[in-house]
Design an enzyme around this catalytic site. Sequence first.
Site, PDB file in Angstrom:
ATOM      1  N   GLU A  17       0.690  -1.150   0.004  1.00 23.22           N
ATOM      2  CA  GLU A  17       0.502   0.271   0.268  1.00 23.22           C
ATOM      3  C   GLU A  17       0.978   0.921   0.384  1.00 23.22           C
ATOM      4  O   GLU A  17       2.273   1.535   0.247  1.00 23.22           O
ATOM      5  CB  GLU A  17      -0.784   0.505   1.443  1.00 23.22           C
ATOM      6  N   ASP A  21       0.366  -6.725  11.056  1.00 25.11           N
ATOM      7  CA  ASP A  21      -0.885  -7.260   9.864  1.00 25.11           C
ATOM      8  C   ASP A  21      -0.972  -8.816  10.092  1.00 25.11           C
ATOM      9  O   ASP A  21      -1.542  -9.945  10.625  1.00 25.11           O
ATOM     10  CB  ASP A  21      -0.677  -7.308   8.296  1.00 25.11           C
ATOM     11  N   LYS A  65      -2.861 -11.621  11.931  1.00 22.25           N
ATOM     12  CA  LYS A  65      -3.071 -13.039  11.314  1.00 22.25           C
ATOM     13  C   LYS A  65      -2.784 -14.198  12.437  1.00 22.25           C
ATOM     14  O   LYS A  65      -2.963 -15.615  12.613  1.00 22.25           O
ATOM     15  CB  LYS A  65      -2.796 -13.458  10.167  1.00 22.25           C
ATOM     16  N   GLY A 117      -3.695 -10.828  -3.592  1.00 18.91           N
ATOM     17  CA  GLY A 117      -4.477 -11.218  -4.348  1.00 18.91           C
ATOM     18  C   GLY A 117      -6.165 -10.665  -4.379  1.00 18.91           C
ATOM     19  O   GLY A 117      -6.507 -11.421  -3.462  1.00 18.91           O
TER      20      GLY A 117
END
Length: 458
Positions: free
Chosen positions: A208, A219, A223, A320
Amino acid sequence: MFQNSCLSVSPDASDAACLGALRVGLIGTGVVGSGTCQVLQRNAELIAQRAGRPIRLVMATARNLHKAAQVVGPGVALVSDPWVLVRHPGIDVVVEVMGGVGLAKDLVLEAIAQGKHVVTANKALLAEHGAEIFAAADACGVVVAYEAAVAVSIPIIKALREGLAANRIHELVGIVNGTSNFILTKMQDEGLSFAAAVRLATELGYAEADPSFDVEGIDAAHKTALLAANAFGADVPFARVHAQGITALDPWDMVCAEALGYRIKLLGIARQCADAIEVRVHPTLVPQAHWLAQVQGSMNGIWVSADAAGPTFHYGAGAGSQTTASAVVADLIDVARCGAAGDAGRAALRVPHRSVQPAALRRWPVMPIGQVTSRHYLRFELGGHPALEAEWPSWLQAHGVELQHMAQVTHPEQAHRKAWVGLTASMRGDDLTRALASLSEQTGGPAAAAVLRVEDLA
């Protein structure tokens, strides 16, 4: 038709055409939302065959309705107000792919209160507020599905909750952030600086404009918290998860690690100990021969050690639109199979949100990073300290640091720079920190230029 900026038809108008279908409302028509629409449209017949009934997108919400209309296609109601969507009686399941933890949390909780299932790709939302959201879903007899929130194309949540359900999970170690792995690959293989690798990742669309969440390990920590919750059947308070990114990583350490037979990866690690669990993210040395060391570019890889199945390795694309949509639609298929929302009998038989039934959830203490025991990699630059150049291994030994391997490495571009590197025996992080501080203070020599943990995975 709805009164608040509604385009196309309402779900009610298409009920006859959608008889028996799972009716989906979509919050967010960006990268993941558009991919979800494409997969639902392209594979509609196959999806219906596998789900046992059609899955139809009947409503979506977005800021730009005219742009969203090009994404969702004809026959889908468009509203600017997401509250209309989550409260509409003509929707069975809400797909939340808008991101964030403020409005998204409120909308998800309202959808649950309205008796709707939820599918989300929002790892931050569930890592930080999952306990509240899952408890609400259990109370209302609905499903919150989130495969897309963790490892994109890798069905790791399903593997932990279903495929490995008979196993006691010992540990789980993964590369779960494609952006950081792409950056590290470029630093390792092409010798790029961190800044140059980030620029390339941004140009290619892997990062980003502000890559902070990725490169600072946040991030991956979100997770890893969700993975730990499923591996150990636990509530994992996200505030206790250690997150260290790759922003301070020196490419020279990659050269030194390679000389020692290792590669450096940003790993999410979840491990069960006797009376606590480790949940941590940081750059780590991994043996070059291990599967995780072979995960390159933007790919993800997760290694799981279980008592019955033994080691399993899960590999796939880490980013994606269509790859994430694959997981979103797979969750929708599971929801379509599980029956009506609020059906208490079926709810009791559904796969639980965190691998064990709610009554069996544990709140394991999360071990502070300083108490975690592991081997460590050390790099010293001792130019100008001839006494230390000769004596540094014995100095370390005297301060309680046992070296199991040591080497001298010359900088590939600056021949006058030499690094003294070593791998320690297993020891607590706090003990190593104290020993290194004492060494520097007593000898007057420089502090260690780099300290990284080592994972010698079986």
